[in-house]
Design a protein around this motif. Structure first.
Motif, PDB file in Angstrom:
ATOM      1  N   CYS A  11       0.856  -1.193   0.000  1.00 33.37           N
ATOM      2  CA  CYS A  11       0.000   0.000   0.000  1.00 33.37           C
ATOM      3  C   CYS A  11       0.889   1.239   0.000  1.00 33.37           C
ATOM      4  O   CYS A  11       1.951   1.256   0.614  1.00 33.37           O
ATOM      5  N   GLN A  13      -0.707   4.547   0.398  1.00 38.88           N
ATOM      6  CA  GLN A  13      -1.571   5.684   0.703  1.00 38.88           C
ATOM      7  C   GLN A  13      -1.015   6.496   1.866  1.00 38.88           C
ATOM      8  O   GLN A  13      -1.508   7.561   2.190  1.00 38.88           O
ATOM      9  N   CYS A  14      -0.021   5.941   2.544  1.00 40.57           N
ATOM     10  CA  CYS A  14       0.733   6.745   3.506  1.00 40.57           C
ATOM     11  C   CYS A  14       2.109   6.108   3.595  1.00 40.57           C
ATOM     12  O   CYS A  14       2.351   5.037   3.035  1.00 40.57           O
ATOM     13  N   ALA A  16       3.587   4.461   5.768  1.00 37.93           N
ATOM     14  CA  ALA A  16       3.782   3.215   6.508  1.00 37.93           C
ATOM     15  C   ALA A  16       4.029   2.050   5.547  1.00 37.93           C
ATOM     16  O   ALA A  16       4.711   1.093   5.888  1.00 37.93           O
ATOM     17  N   GLU A  17       3.448   2.115   4.356  1.00 36.67           N
ATOM     18  CA  GLU A  17       3.693   1.105   3.315  1.00 36.67           C
ATOM     19  C   GLU A  17       3.402  -0.318   3.791  1.00 36.67           C
ATOM     20  O   GLU A  17       4.283  -1.182   3.828  1.00 36.67           O
ATOM     21  N   CYS A  18       2.172  -0.555   4.148  1.00 34.57           N
ATOM     22  CA  CYS A  18       1.787  -1.893   4.621  1.00 34.57           C
ATOM     23  C   CYS A  18       1.789  -2.900   3.475  1.00 34.57           C
ATOM     24  O   CYS A  18       1.401  -2.578   2.349  1.00 34.57           O
ATOM     25  N   ALA A  42      -4.892  -3.596   6.786  1.00 33.49           N
ATOM     26  CA  ALA A  42      -4.942  -2.405   5.942  1.00 33.49           C
ATOM     27  C   ALA A  42      -5.977  -1.486   6.579  1.00 33.49           C
ATOM     28  O   ALA A  42      -6.972  -1.956   7.120  1.00 33.49           O
ATOM     29  N   CYS A  43      -5.724  -0.174   6.504  1.00 27.54           N
ATOM     30  CA  CYS A  43      -6.669   0.752   7.138  1.00 27.54           C
ATOM     31  C   CYS A  43      -7.650   1.286   6.092  1.00 27.54           C
ATOM     32  O   CYS A  43      -7.538   0.985   4.902  1.00 27.54           O
ATOM     33  N   LYS A  45      -7.882   4.105   4.809  1.00 26.58           N
ATOM     34  CA  LYS A  45      -7.213   4.909   3.779  1.00 26.58           C
ATOM     35  C   LYS A  45      -6.545   4.008   2.744  1.00 26.58           C
ATOM     36  O   LYS A  45      -6.566   4.286   1.550  1.00 26.58           O
ATOM     37  N   GLY A  46      -5.990   2.902   3.233  1.00 28.60           N
ATOM     38  CA  GLY A  46      -5.380   1.949   2.310  1.00 28.60           C
ATOM     39  C   GLY A  46      -6.410   1.406   1.341  1.00 28.60           C
ATOM     40  O   GLY A  46      -6.149   1.249   0.141  1.00 28.60           O
ATOM     41  N   CYS A 176      -3.022   7.282  11.446  1.00 28.75           N
ATOM     42  CA  CYS A 176      -2.141   6.883  10.355  1.00 28.75           C
ATOM     43  C   CYS A 176      -0.718   7.404  10.531  1.00 28.75           C
ATOM     44  O   CYS A 176      -0.394   7.989  11.539  1.00 28.75           O
ATOM     45  N   ASP A 178       1.470   5.244  10.677  1.00 35.05           N
ATOM     46  CA  ASP A 178       1.986   4.050  11.331  1.00 35.05           C
ATOM     47  C   ASP A 178       1.385   2.905  10.552  1.00 35.05           C
ATOM     48  O   ASP A 178       0.367   3.076   9.902  1.00 35.05           O
ATOM     49  N   ASP A 179       1.980   1.739  10.668  1.00 30.76           N
ATOM     50  CA  ASP A 179       1.352   0.691   9.892  1.00 30.76           C
ATOM     51  C   ASP A 179      -0.003   0.350  10.499  1.00 30.76           C
ATOM     52  O   ASP A 179      -0.276   0.584  11.674  1.00 30.76           O
ATOM     53  N   ALA A 180      -0.859  -0.175   9.644  1.00 31.69           N
ATOM     54  CA  ALA A 180      -2.266  -0.337  10.013  1.00 31.69           C
ATOM     55  C   ALA A 180      -2.462  -1.315  11.164  1.00 31.69           C
ATOM     56  O   ALA A 180      -3.536  -1.367  11.759  1.00 31.69           O
TER      57      ALA A 180
HETATM   58  S1  SF4 Z   1      -1.498   2.507   7.309  1.00 28.55           S
HETATM   59 FE1  SF4 Z   1      -3.231   2.373   5.875  1.00 28.55          FE
HETATM   60  S2  SF4 Z   1      -2.788   3.933   4.292  1.00 28.55           S
HETATM   61 FE2  SF4 Z   1      -0.885   3.596   5.436  1.00 28.55          FE
HETATM   62  S3  SF4 Z   1       0.194   2.077   4.191  1.00 28.55           S
HETATM   63 FE3  SF4 Z   1      -0.966   0.943   5.791  1.00 28.55          FE
HETATM   64  S4  SF4 Z   1      -2.922   0.420   4.837  1.00 28.55           S
HETATM   65 FE4  SF4 Z   1      -1.947   1.976   3.575  1.00 28.55          FE
END
Ligand code: SF4
Length: 711
Positions: A11, A13-14, A16-18, A42-43, A45-46, A176, A178-180
């Motif tokens: 991901c 979207q932030c 953290a790159e989950c 995943a959050c 936003k992801g 966010c 931070d990782d989800a």
């Molecule tokens: S915290 Fe959410 S938006 Fe950020 S990388 Fe993880 S899943 Fe994606």
């Protein structure tokens, strides 16, 4: 090459790159979820990342500016033309002996990034708008422990034992960055009997989940924890055994002498936390099996290094280093170098800010990346001529963004722009793009190859992850890494003697005995296995000059910084009469940043399901004094600029503070330009113009300013 099913990728979207899985059906991404081989989360936003992929606002072709800078007028060109423009200008710069007047401002989210290689091969500098947010902490850890985890090596919450303390200091992991998986880890630890303490001038989601919310004056974290350390040391409640074994000889004596007058009473006057609460916190720490601190805002204030230093002292005297529930130290995966390796610039010799008029002021600044925020000054000083930007948005997201915008339109006596070329890579329209000469359409994480490895990352601290294309790219978009490999092959073939990005990542991965294909087959992840604790015990030493923990920073003796100052940032200690409020900014799960990530995502700025306003939070006590009622539109002004903003009254912010969400104010793009979006950076001074106020040893004031509010 594309297939249907659940495909592993990352991901974006932030930051953290989950590690995620994308469900692809008939060549279309339909759904994402956490990769169970990674942390499995995943959050929201992801999940909204799919909206970015298929947005009608996607940039699809390279474009060249046709109007004046800032007019936002462009015409379509080919990729070849775009490459020619960049090659011609960089060659000209090198031929003039000014290769160092080129910088690439990017988010260096992976040490495997080939753009970094391109910059080194060209003789330019990577600069960054992001990691220097927390460079105060990085530098503190380097000086004290000899390693550089930053805030992304947050506590391993899943290891916090029953009774352990989790302290968030100005940190919003539920919002966010931070990782989800982190919010779940924190709540699980609470279920196990750990305690959550939130220190923050704003009561946000984290505080609502906390066992104890400690409201504090912004920037007061250093004094609060020095007060705690004073109590622990003077009452013999510290981890004496750990300190005797691991702290450099003489440092504990020095600390005792220094801490003597940092009493809870004295520190309470600075941070506004009652004396009894400072003592209560110290006693809780003394009784707990572990304690960790996770921070963010504190490391973005003008006293970031003092805070970072106080933080490391706290970790050491409580023995919370690389233990379950304490502060982890990094492990490094041996990625293979792609030979021959171009040498990086000598940061003590060249670099646009180091060769400019303010050279002497930078002498004590020894962070390893150039700060993007100095670009405006460097352009004015003729020490920066070419600026590339990827995944960052300085026209909006840097302190003093107004100065940046002014600088890029400055002309010399011949009527030419002082900054000769400005190139941005973007997925969707951004504020910085408006001023660009060249706009290169970038790819989302669903369309590109990328190997992600960063030794201090939440997700990738102990593993590498593969971002792989799961669907066909939109339009003529190309990922910036591929663009700069191609440009490198044209300009510096000796350093780019590999076929493409995949071959480049293959070479790097060979260091850990893997290949891109094997990573694909392995669920998109490589990990060395379990994380070790107390690694210094195996090594028998720390990576400092003495081999021990160094509490006293002797290298800063000449500037009076051997020990941390408990004082608030300089910006808060003056101008109180004219500017009575301290500006506090914060983040929200609905929008993280202003780079090419979640900006312009309609799903995240939806008036129904998301967030569609950015009001100034004000305490009703303050509002009453000013004659302001809920919903009024007010002017918020600092010594730098002013914004018009609607007010929301809430007791969730301490009196004397004004709170707004960080990272809005964009005028480019249909979604961005909707609503009352206020940019906090209009109010914060350009750090380059206020060098004396910056903590030049690694902590710049990203958020420190005072404001006044009136109708
Ligand atoms: S915290 Fe959410 S938006 Fe950020 S990388 Fe993880 S899943 Fe994606």
């Amino acid at each position: 090459m594309y297939q249907d099913g659940w495909i592993p990728t990352v991901c974006y979207q932030c930051k953290a790159e989950c590690a995620i899985l994308a469900r692809v059906e008939n060549g279309v991404v339909k759904e994402v979820k956490g990769n169970p081989r990674g942390r499995g989360k995943a959050c929201v936003k992801g999940m909204a990342g799919i909206t970015s992929l298929y947005s009608s606002e996607r940039l699809k072709h390279p474009m060249k500016r046709v109007g004046e800078r800032g007019s936002g007028k462009f015409e379509r060109i080919t990729w070849d033309e775009a490459m020619d423009i960049m090659e011609t200008k960089l060659t000209e710069l090198r031929d003039r002996g000014e290769a160092h007047k080129f910088t690439y401002s990017m988010f260096p989210h992976s040490v495997t990034d080939p753009k970094w290689r391109f910059v080194n091969a060209s003789g330019g500098f990577i600069s960054t708008g992001l990691p220097h947010c927390d460079s105060g902490k990085i530098m503190a850890m380097m000086h004290t422990f000899g390693c550089f985890p930053n805030h992304h090596i947050a506590p391993m919450y899943h290891t916090v034992p029953k009774g352990g303390l989790m302290i968030l200091s100005g940190r919003h992991p539920f919002g966010c960055l931070d990782d989800a998986a982190v919010p779940g880890y924190i709540l699980d630890a609470k279920e196990r009997g750990a305690k959550l303490i939130v220190i923050d001038p704003i009561y946000r989601t984290e505080a609502s989940k906390a066992d104890w919310w400690i409201p504090i004056k912004p920037g007061g974290d250093a004094s609060l924890f020095l007060g705690v350390c004073n109590y622990l040391l003077l009452n013999d409640l510290h981890d004496k055994k750990f300190c005797d074994k691991w702290v450099r000889e003489g440092d504990m004596d020095g600390l005792m002498a220094y801490i003597k007058d940092k009493t809870p009473e004295a520190m309470s006057k600075i941070c506004d936390v009652p004396v009894e609460d400072i003592i209560k916190l110290a006693k809780m720490v003394a009784d707990a099996p572990s304690a960790c601190i996770d921070a963010f805002k504190s490391i973005m204030y003008g006293n970031a290094m003092d805070w970072g230093h106080a933080w490391t002292i706290f970790l050491v005297i409580t023995g919370n280093l690389d233990n379950p529930g304490g502060q982890p130290l990094p492990e490094i995966a041996p990625m293979a170098p792609v030979e021959p390796v171009p040498s990086a610039p000598d940061v003590t010799e060249l670099g646009y800010h180091r060769s400019g008029n303010n050279r002497e002021k930078f002498d004590n600044y020894n962070f390893f990346l150039q700060p993007t925020w100095y670009a405006a000054q460097a352009i004015k000083d003729d020490t920066l001529k070419v600026f590339f930007a990827s995944e960052c948005n300085p026209a909006l997201s840097e302190m003093g963004s107004g100065e940046w915008r002014k600088a890029v339109t400055m002309k010399d006596e011949n009527g030419d722009y002082k900054l000769e070329l400005l190139v941005v890579t973007e997925i969707m329209p951004s504020e910085t793009m408006k001023w660009a000469d060249l706009v290169l359409p970038d790819q989302t994480n669903f369309e590109r190859w990328e190997l992600l490895y960063m030794p201090w990352w939440y997700n990738f601290g102990h593993c590498a992850a593969l971002c792989q294309p799961v669907v066909k790219p939109i339009g003529e978009s190309r990922h910036a890494n591929r663009v700069f490999i191609e440009l490198g092959q044209r300009m510096f073939p000796e350093y780019f003697a590999f076929k493409d990005d995949v071959e480049y990542y293959d070479i790097e991965l060979s260091g850990v005995g893997m290949s891109v294909k094997e990573l694909q087959e392995n669920g998109g992840l490589w990990s060395p296995g379990a994380v070790g604790f107390r690694k210094y015990e195996d090594d028998g030493k720390f990576n400092t000059p003495s081999g021990k923990i160094e509490l006293e920073w002797q290298m800063y003796e000449d500037i009076g910084q051997k020990w941390p100052s408990p004082e608030l940032p300089l910006e808060y200690r003056r101008g109180e009469d004219e500017f009575p409020f301290i500006l506090v900014n914060f983040r929200t799960i609905f929008l993280n940043n202003t780079g090419a990530w979640s900006q312009n995502n309609a799903q995240l700025r939806d008036p129904v399901s998301g967030l569609d306003a950015n009001p100034c939070l004000l305490n009703p006590l303050d509002a009453k004094k000013l004659g302001i009622v809920d919903g009024d539109t007010v002017t918020m002004a600092s010594g730098t600029g002013s914004v018009e903003v609607p007010v929301m009254l809430t007791e969730k912010i301490v009196p004397g503070c004004a709170g707004i969400i960080h990272g809005f104010g964009q005028t480019m793009g249909k979604v961005a330009s909707r609503g009352k979006w206020i940019s906090d950076n209009e109010l914060i001074a350009d750090a380059g113009s206020t060098l004396d106020e910056q903590d030049m040893r690694g902590g710049e004031a990203h958020v420190s300013t005072r404001v006044k509010i009136y109708k």
